[in-house]
Design a protein around this motif. Structure first.
Motif, PDB file in Angstrom:
ATOM      1  N   CYS A  16      40.379  24.368  44.495  1.00  0.00           N
ATOM      2  CA  CYS A  16      41.283  25.418  44.528  1.00  0.00           C
ATOM      3  C   CYS A  16      42.447  25.148  45.160  1.00  0.00           C
ATOM      4  O   CYS A  16      42.404  24.565  46.360  1.00  0.00           O
TER       5      CYS A  16
ATOM      6  N   HIS B 290      33.203  31.832  39.390  1.00  0.00           N
ATOM      7  CA  HIS B 290      33.400  33.234  38.991  1.00  0.00           C
ATOM      8  C   HIS B 290      32.276  34.043  39.193  1.00  0.00           C
ATOM      9  O   HIS B 290      32.012  34.575  38.391  1.00  0.00           O
TER      10      HIS B 290
ATOM     11  N   MET C  91      36.234  42.073  43.977  1.00  0.00           N
ATOM     12  CA  MET C  91      37.470  41.542  44.222  1.00  0.00           C
ATOM     13  C   MET C  91      38.399  42.324  44.975  1.00  0.00           C
ATOM     14  O   MET C  91      38.568  43.482  44.493  1.00  0.00           O
TER      15      MET C  91
ATOM     16  N   VAL D  24      42.265  42.500  46.561  1.00  0.00           N
ATOM     17  CA  VAL D  24      43.903  41.718  47.144  1.00  0.00           C
ATOM     18  C   VAL D  24      44.616  42.735  47.968  1.00  0.00           C
ATOM     19  O   VAL D  24      44.586  43.955  47.654  1.00  0.00           O
TER      20      VAL D  24
ATOM     21  N   ASP E  73      47.616  32.829  41.861  1.00  0.00           N
ATOM     22  CA  ASP E  73      47.394  33.207  40.277  1.00  0.00           C
ATOM     23  C   ASP E  73      46.137  33.767  39.771  1.00  0.00           C
ATOM     24  O   ASP E  73      46.055  34.685  38.908  1.00  0.00           O
ATOM     25  N   GLU E  74      45.316  32.942  40.546  1.00  0.00           N
ATOM     26  CA  GLU E  74      43.960  32.991  39.947  1.00  0.00           C
ATOM     27  C   GLU E  74      42.736  32.521  41.142  1.00  0.00           C
ATOM     28  O   GLU E  74      43.165  31.569  41.853  1.00  0.00           O
ATOM     29  N   CYS E  75      41.846  33.209  41.254  1.00  0.00           N
ATOM     30  CA  CYS E  75      40.744  32.868  42.230  1.00  0.00           C
ATOM     31  C   CYS E  75      39.690  32.258  41.407  1.00  0.00           C
ATOM     32  O   CYS E  75      38.996  33.159  40.421  1.00  0.00           O
TER      33      CYS E  75
ATOM     34  N   ASN F  16      36.123  34.657  41.813  1.00  0.00           N
ATOM     35  CA  ASN F  16      36.293  36.031  41.501  1.00  0.00           C
ATOM     36  C   ASN F  16      35.877  35.972  40.057  1.00  0.00           C
ATOM     37  O   ASN F  16      36.103  35.112  38.943  1.00  0.00           O
ATOM     38  N   ASP F  17      35.408  36.961  39.475  1.00  0.00           N
ATOM     39  CA  ASP F  17      35.190  37.309  38.172  1.00  0.00           C
ATOM     40  C   ASP F  17      36.487  37.240  37.333  1.00  0.00           C
ATOM     41  O   ASP F  17      37.597  37.542  37.591  1.00  0.00           O
ATOM     42  N   GLU F  18      36.198  36.472  36.034  1.00  0.00           N
ATOM     43  CA  GLU F  18      37.733  36.147  35.319  1.00  0.00           C
ATOM     44  C   GLU F  18      38.460  37.115  34.803  1.00  0.00           C
ATOM     45  O   GLU F  18      39.624  37.017  35.021  1.00  0.00           O
TER      46      GLU F  18
ATOM     47  N   ASN G 142      40.217  38.924  37.577  1.00  0.00           N
ATOM     48  CA  ASN G 142      41.541  38.160  37.729  1.00  0.00           C
ATOM     49  C   ASN G 142      42.602  38.497  36.765  1.00  0.00           C
ATOM     50  O   ASN G 142      43.893  38.490  37.281  1.00  0.00           O
TER      51      ASN G 142
ATOM     52  N   LYS H 222      46.350  40.605  37.449  1.00  0.00           N
ATOM     53  CA  LYS H 222      47.552  40.188  37.057  1.00  0.00           C
ATOM     54  C   LYS H 222      48.278  41.310  36.163  1.00  0.00           C
ATOM     55  O   LYS H 222      49.543  41.505  36.318  1.00  0.00           O
TER      56      LYS H 222
END
Length: 332
Positions: free
Chosen positions: A3, A51, A56, A58, A84-86, A89-91, A94, A98
């Motif tokens: 990451c 994932h 999640m 933020v 941009d992406e964790c 976390n669940d895709e 994410n 966005k």
């Protein structure tokens, strides 16, 4: 797992290690805490360490150029590390976050400024279930969620797995994500999960184990180690929305779930009815106070105690009452 944000982001602390070495570090840590009391079993790793998070959250703010950003705070600060992406976390979560970021720009919605405590979008929290249902919680610093109809319409169109949307208001000077006031603005206000063959409705404030792959492993291991015979009366302390209590119910004679959060108790009672479980009783009380009262009752008999306390741990009051009751087994 590599990451690129892990060095600064406050979300993870062991990303610099391979998963195998993460488990070794955790094993050593648990042995340093517990080996003087008893042999420590080998840690059970997760089958998937990417994932896996079903929740999640933020924070939103602006960068030095005035552009809207979201991410996690650097530990012990209120500086946001944008990402941009964790990778944990669940895709789909994410992807949803966005889209929210794009819609904030599209509809010119303000984000919260902690320097002056003004602005709209402060945090976004997303919860999901193994049944592919998603909940989106907009946390605002203002009492109004601007352009909410347009926001929800666009969000649902792009992400139809979203089953409910909540508006939570938090204008307080606090590091807590959720405020005290919540309103359902789309859907029923809850999502449904299936865990150990049981159905659970999750509301915005429901406590739920965070790892969607490992929770059943955790509960089944606890039940296996307890070696219940089916005739026991068990107390589930800090029972939340009833997940552990209901998973235990088919293995024992009776379960008494104790939880101080009244909303969680109401959720637990509903979850028991949802699964037609009749040998579980939920009580709204402080676990220490309840156990203390029970220990003064000479007729009270408890065979086993299952406890899953909050981060602060079990209170002295609670632990002293456990000693008085002296259950045959304790599963912590």
């Amino acid at each position: 797992m590599a990451c690129k944000y892990a060095k600064y982001c406050g979300g993870c602390s062991l990303q610099h290690l391979s998963y195998e070495n993460q488990l070794k570090e955790k094993q050593k840590y648990m042995e340093s805490l517990l080996s003087r009391f008893h042999r420590v079993n080998k840690i059970i790793g997760c089958r998937n360490n990417e994932h896996y998070r079903n929740k999640m959250q933020v924070s939103f703010g602006k960068d030095e150029r005035g552009r809207v950003i979201y991410g996690n705070y650097i530990p012990s600060t209120h500086f946001i590390v944008p990402f941009d992406e964790c990778l944990i976390n669940d895709e789909e979560a994410n992807a949803i976050i966005k889209t929210v970021r794009e819609l904030i720009d599209k509809y010119h919605i303000s984000v919260f400024d902690e320097n002056v405590y003004k602005g709209c979008i402060r945090h976004i929290q997303i919860r999901c279930t193994s049944t592919d249902e998603y909940m989106v919680i907009f946390v605002t610093g203002s009492p109004v969620l601007y352009k909410k109809e347009l926001l929800i319409k666009d969000l649902i169109r792009k992400h139809p797995k979203i089953k409910t949307v909540i508006h939570n208001i938090n204008s307080a000077h606090t590091s807590m994500v959720l405020g005290d006031k919540s309103y359902v603005i789309y859907g029923k206000g809850y999502i449904r999960d299936v865990l150990c063959g049981l159905k659970f409705n999750l509301s915005a404030s429901s406590f739920y184990q965070i790892n969607k792959y490992q929770t059943e492993v955790l509960y089944n291991t606890a039940i296996q180690l307890a070696e219940f015979k089916g005739s026991e009366t068990v107390i589930d302390a800090y029972s939340g929305i009833g997940t552990i209590s209901l998973c235990l119910a088919s293995k024992v004679k009776e379960v008494i779930g104790v939880e101080i959060n009244e909303q969680a108790v109401r959720d637990a009672i509903r979850n028991a009815k949802l699964n037609d479980v009749t040998n579980v009783k939920f009580i709204a009380d402080d676990a220490g106070r309840f156990m203390e009262k029970l220990s003064r009752n000479r007729k009270a008999h408890v065979d086993a105690l299952v406890m899953d306390p909050p981060r602060s741990g079990a209170s002295d009051r609670f632990l002293k009452s456990v000693l008085k009751l002296s259950p045959e087994k304790i599963v912590y």
